[in-house]
Design an enzyme around this catalytic site. Sequence first.
Site, PDB file in Angstrom:
ATOM      1  N   GLY A 107       0.786  -1.231   0.000  1.00 58.23           N
ATOM      2  CA  GLY A 107       0.000   0.000   0.000  1.00 58.23           C
ATOM      3  C   GLY A 107       0.815   1.278   0.000  1.00 58.23           C
ATOM      4  O   GLY A 107       0.264   2.367   0.079  1.00 58.23           O
ATOM      5  N   ARG A 582      30.006  -7.978  35.064  1.00 58.91           N
ATOM      6  CA  ARG A 582      30.387  -6.601  35.427  1.00 58.91           C
ATOM      7  C   ARG A 582      30.395  -6.496  36.940  1.00 58.91           C
ATOM      8  O   ARG A 582      29.337  -6.568  37.563  1.00 58.91           O
ATOM      9  CB  ARG A 582      29.387  -5.604  34.852  1.00 58.91           C
ATOM     10  CG  ARG A 582      29.423  -5.444  33.338  1.00 58.91           C
ATOM     11  CD  ARG A 582      28.399  -4.379  32.923  1.00 58.91           C
ATOM     12  NE  ARG A 582      28.549  -3.941  31.551  1.00 58.91           N
ATOM     13  CZ  ARG A 582      27.798  -4.377  30.535  1.00 58.91           C
ATOM     14  NH1 ARG A 582      26.877  -5.293  30.744  1.00 58.91           N
ATOM     15  NH2 ARG A 582      27.984  -3.893  29.318  1.00 58.91           N
ATOM     16  N   THR A 789      32.351  -3.648  22.349  1.00 58.20           N
ATOM     17  CA  THR A 789      31.950  -2.860  21.170  1.00 58.20           C
ATOM     18  C   THR A 789      31.104  -1.645  21.536  1.00 58.20           C
ATOM     19  O   THR A 789      30.903  -0.777  20.703  1.00 58.20           O
ATOM     20  CB  THR A 789      31.219  -3.754  20.161  1.00 58.20           C
ATOM     21  OG1 THR A 789      30.255  -4.529  20.877  1.00 58.20           O
ATOM     22  CG2 THR A 789      32.182  -4.666  19.435  1.00 58.20           C
ATOM     23  N   ASN A 790      30.621  -1.596  22.781  1.00 57.40           N
ATOM     24  CA  ASN A 790      29.897  -0.371  23.183  1.00 57.40           C
ATOM     25  C   ASN A 790      30.885   0.791  23.240  1.00 57.40           C
ATOM     26  O   ASN A 790      30.678   1.843  22.635  1.00 57.40           O
ATOM     27  CB  ASN A 790      29.248  -0.533  24.560  1.00 57.40           C
ATOM     28  CG  ASN A 790      28.326  -1.721  24.630  1.00 57.40           C
ATOM     29  OD1 ASN A 790      27.760  -2.126  23.624  1.00 57.40           O
ATOM     30  ND2 ASN A 790      28.175  -2.299  25.810  1.00 57.40           N
ATOM     31  N   ASP A 791      31.967   0.576  23.995  1.00 65.45           N
ATOM     32  CA  ASP A 791      32.956   1.649  24.090  1.00 65.45           C
ATOM     33  C   ASP A 791      33.727   1.817  22.786  1.00 65.45           C
ATOM     34  O   ASP A 791      34.102   2.935  22.418  1.00 65.45           O
ATOM     35  CB  ASP A 791      33.933   1.373  25.246  1.00 65.45           C
ATOM     36  CG  ASP A 791      33.415   1.980  26.547  1.00 65.45           C
ATOM     37  OD1 ASP A 791      33.109   3.181  26.537  1.00 65.45           O
ATOM     38  OD2 ASP A 791      33.302   1.253  27.543  1.00 65.45           O
ATOM     39  N   CYS A 854      31.639  -8.819  23.975  1.00 67.85           N
ATOM     40  CA  CYS A 854      30.677  -8.744  25.075  1.00 67.85           C
ATOM     41  C   CYS A 854      29.904  -7.428  25.076  1.00 67.85           C
ATOM     42  O   CYS A 854      29.134  -7.155  25.976  1.00 67.85           O
ATOM     43  CB  CYS A 854      31.370  -8.959  26.413  1.00 67.85           C
ATOM     44  SG  CYS A 854      32.613  -7.706  26.783  1.00 67.85           S
TER      45      CYS A 854
HETATM   46  C1  PEP Z   1      31.622  -2.385  26.148  1.00 66.12           C
HETATM   47  O1  PEP Z   1      32.140  -1.280  26.249  1.00 66.12           O
HETATM   48  O2  PEP Z   1      31.244  -2.875  25.081  1.00 66.12           O
HETATM   49  C2  PEP Z   1      31.376  -3.203  27.343  1.00 66.12           C
HETATM   50  C3  PEP Z   1      30.916  -4.417  27.262  1.00 66.12           C
HETATM   51  O3  PEP Z   1      31.572  -2.596  28.544  1.00 66.12           O
HETATM   52  P1  PEP Z   1      30.546  -1.574  29.208  1.00 66.12           P
HETATM   53  O4  PEP Z   1      29.303  -1.623  28.401  1.00 66.12           O
HETATM   54  O5  PEP Z   1      30.347  -2.055  30.603  1.00 66.12           O
HETATM   55  O6  PEP Z   1      31.309  -0.302  29.119  1.00 66.12           O
HETATM   56 MG    MG Z   2      33.126  -0.741  28.067  1.00 62.31          MG
END
Ligand code: PEP
Ligand code: MG
Length: 902
Positions: A107, A582, A789-791, A854
Site C-alpha cells: 500500500g 560486570r 563494542t559499546n565503548d 561482550c
Molecule cells: C563495552 O564497552 O562494550 C562493554 C561491554 O563494557 P561496558 O558496556 O560495561 O562499558
Molecule cells: Mg566498556
Amino acid sequence: MAAQETVDHKYVYDFSEGNKDLKDLLGGKGANLAEMTNLGLPVPPGFTITTEACQAYLATGREPDGLAGQIEAHLESLERAMGKRLGDPQDPLLVSVRSGAKFSMPGMMETVLNVGLNDQSVVGLCAQAGQNDRFAWDSYRRLIQMFGKTVCEVPGEEFEHALDEIKNAKGTHNDLDLDADDLRGLVDAYKKIFLKHTGREFPQQPREQLDLAIRAVFESWNAERAVLYRRQERIPADLGTAVNVVTMVFGNLGPDSGTGVAFTRDPASGAQGIYGDYLANAQGEDVVAGIRNTVPLNELERLDKKSYDELLGYMARLEEHYKDLCDIEFTIERGKLWMLQTRVGKRTAAAAFVIAGQLVDEGLIDLDEALHRVNGAQLAQLMFPRFQLDHEFEAVAKGIGASPGAASGKVVFTSARAVELAAEGESVILVRRETNPDDLNGMIAAKGILTSRGGKTSHAAVVARGMGKTCVSGADEIEVNVPAKRFVVAGQTVNEGDVVSIDGTTGKVYLGEVPVMPSEVVQYFEGSLDAEHVDNALVRAVHRIMTHADGRRRLAVRTNADTGADAARARRFGAEGIGLCRTEHMFLGDRRELVERLILARDADERETALEALLPLQRADFVEIFREMDGLPVTVRLIDPPLHEFLPPLEQLAVNVAVAQERGEDVAKEEALLAAVRRMHEENPMLGLRGVRLGLVIPGLFAMQVRAIVEAAVECAQRGGDPKPEIMVPLVGAVQELETVRAEAEKIIEEVTREKAVEVLIGTMIEVPRAALTAGQIAEAAEFFSFGTNDLTQMGWGFSRDDVEGAFFWRYLELGIFGISPFESIDRDGVGRLVRIASEEGRAARPGLKLGVCGEHGGDPDSVHFFHEVGLDYVSCSPFRVPVARLEAGRAVVETGGSDSR
Ligand code: PEP
Ligand code: MG
C-alpha cells in the site's frame, strides 16, 4: 557509442521474458508474474518496466532514452495478443499500472486501474460487458478518481465527497445501489473536480494516461509514506520500483465474478490448509482496503466449484515450485480464474518456524534451508509474553487475530495522537475503522492496532505483521467514532485515554489492562516444557531448528550476567559460560557505604580496612556465579566505571549539607563526601579515571578483586566444583597498562592457588581504538581479548553513548549516514574494521588467542554474522538474547555455505 548503448538498453520485459530470480530488475511482483506465466498459469498478459528505468527517471527527472519506444513496442504486441486496442471505442483494451519493488511495501506506492477508458471507449466497454452499463461507468469513475489522486494530486476527499452526495441523494450507504445513470452523473462530477484542481480536462488520450500513470508510479517511490516505510523496514532507498502494465480483468462483473487472496498455509499459525478471503463482485482493492467484509475462501467452493478446484491446483503447484508458503491474489471474471500475483508470503514468527519444520517433513527442504528461513528477530518475538486470562477478563469483542502478541495501552484514534502519547512514554493502542497507508506513523508508535473492519489481508494486518506488532482487525462489534474520540462496544463507551488490551493471536479485545504470562517458547528454553513430548507444533519446530543451529554453529554463545540468578537462567537458555560479569553492580545497594569509605580513606590503613570489608562480599558473589556456571568459563571484569558514580550527585549532597547545617546537625561526613565529589568531578567521565586507570591509581583495588575471584574459584574447586575463571581488565589502551595489572594479579594467583590448583586466565577488553590498533603488542600480555563494542563504538565514532541516540541520530538516519544505530548493530566498515584488525594482529602475535565480544552487539543478529565472519570464538549477550545468538550463529554458518571462516 555511449548514446547508442543507452538507446539499446533493455528497460521493458514481457512477462514471458522474466523469471522469479530477477527481483532486482523486475521487482517482486513482476518477477513472480513472469514465473507464473512461464509455469503456464493463467496470468493476464502484460509487461514490466524495470527498476533501472525508475532509477534513471528519479535521477534525471525524465524517462531514459529508449523507454518510450520500448513501451510502444510491448504495448503493440500486447494489443496483438489480446486482439484489442488501448482506447478502441468499440472494444477497448484496458490495463492496470502497478508498482512493484524488490521488497514488498504494501500500500505504500501507487496503482492506477482501468487505464484506456475515455468518453468513447466507456461506451464500447458497456457493449462488451454485455450491456452492463453500470460496470462500465463504475470503471470509468474509478479511473478518474485514481488517476486524479495519484497522478495529479487532486485531494481524494473531493471524490469521496461527490460519491457521498450521490448516495445521500439516493438515500443509500451502499455503492452497489448506484445504477448506471448515477455513475454516469458521478463521472461528470469527477471530471469537474479534475478540471477544477488541474486546470485541464481529464486526458482522453489513452497513451497519455498510460505515460502519466507510469511516471506517477515512479515518483511514488519517493512519497513520504514510502520513505518512512523503507526506513522502518530497512529497505535501501535507491532500489526504485518496477512498473507492471497488466491487462485488466474484472471481478466486479456480477455474481459470477469476484476477487480474493489465498495462502497455501495459515500465515498466522503455519497450520496446513487453505486460507484466504474472497469477495464476490468486487475489485482487488476492495479486499485489501478492508472496505467490505470478506467471506472465508472455502466459501468459494460453494459459489464456484470449478474455479475453486482450479485455484487449489495452482496453489499446490506454486508451493511445490517455490517450496514455501505462497500468497496469491486472484480474480474470477465471469467464471474464468486469473492469477494476479503470487509471492513467498509474509508470515508471523510462529508460522515461520512451524512451516519450516513442516517443509522439512514433507521433504521439500532440508534442515539447513529451514534454519535459513527463520531468524533471530522472529525468535525474539516468540519470547514475548502473552495475556494471562482468567474469569475476571471477558472479551468485549472478537476480531481477527491479524498479528500475534499481547498489547495493552491507552486508546487513541489518530496517528498523530499515537505519536504524541508514545513520545511521552505511554503505551498506546491505535483504534481505527480501517487503517490506510497514512496511518503508518501511528502504527509505528503504537503498541498495538485495533480495527473494526478488514481481514487478515487488509492494510493494518499486513503492515502490522511486517513490523511484528500486535494487531486485531475486523472487530466489527466495535463502533468507532473518530471525530468524537470514542468507540462503543457491548453498550460501553471507551474514550480516548482509556486502557484496552488486545490479543493478536485470538483476536480478542478486553477492557482494562490484562496481566501477561510468559511464552511457551521461553518455557521450553527454561526447561519446563519438554519439546519431545508436548503437543505444540511451535515448540517442536523451535526445538528442532535450534538443535540444528547448535549442531551447525562454530561460535560459542556466552552470556553477560552479574548474578547467580542471571547466570542460571542464561545457562538454561543455552549459554556456554559468562563472557562478561560486570563487577561494579556488586558495589551497589548496602555496599555503597563501603565504597564511600574506600573513596574517603585518608590513609593506606583506612583504605585497606575498606577493601578488607569488601573482599568477603565479593568472594561470596563469585562463589555463587562459579557454582551456577560450573565447568564453563566465567569472565569477570575488574571494576570499570569512575568511582564517583557510586557517590550521591553533587546537587543532592550540597542540599543535604545546607539543610543539616541549618538544623545544627553534624555534617562532617556529608562535607567530606561533598568535597570528594567536587575533587573527583570530571568534564568527560567516560574518558576519565575509569577502567584499568582506576586499578593503576587506587592501590589495592584490583588486587582485592583478583583475590576475591581466585579465592572463590579455589573454594569451589575444593568442594569438588570445576570453576573456570578468566580475569578481564577493562579499557586497556597500551600493553604496559595490562602488564602492570598482570604482574600484580599473577602474584596473587600464585599465592592463592598454592592451596588448590585452579587455572586462571588473564585477558583484556579491546574497547579503546588504540588497543585495537596495537593488538599485536597487547596480545603478548593477554590470554584472551573480549571486544567491548559499546565503548569501541563510542570512541571509534566519538559518539557519547549516553547522549547521542536521543540527541541527533534521527537526523543521521534520515540522511542515510547509517541505516541503524551503530550502538545497535555493528558498523562493519569502521568499528568492525577495528575488530578485524585486532583479531588478525592479536592472533598473529599469539596463536590460539581466545576472542570474544561482550558489547551489546553480541546479541544482535546481523552483528553475530559479522563476528562469525571475523572468526571470533564466542559472542556474549544478555540472557534473553542467548537463544537468538545461538540461532543466528547457526544461520551464519549455513549462509556462508557451511564454511568455517577462520
Ligand atoms: C563495552 O564497552 O562494550 C562493554 C561491554 O563494557 P561496558 O558496556 O560495561 O562499558
Ligand atoms: Mg566498556
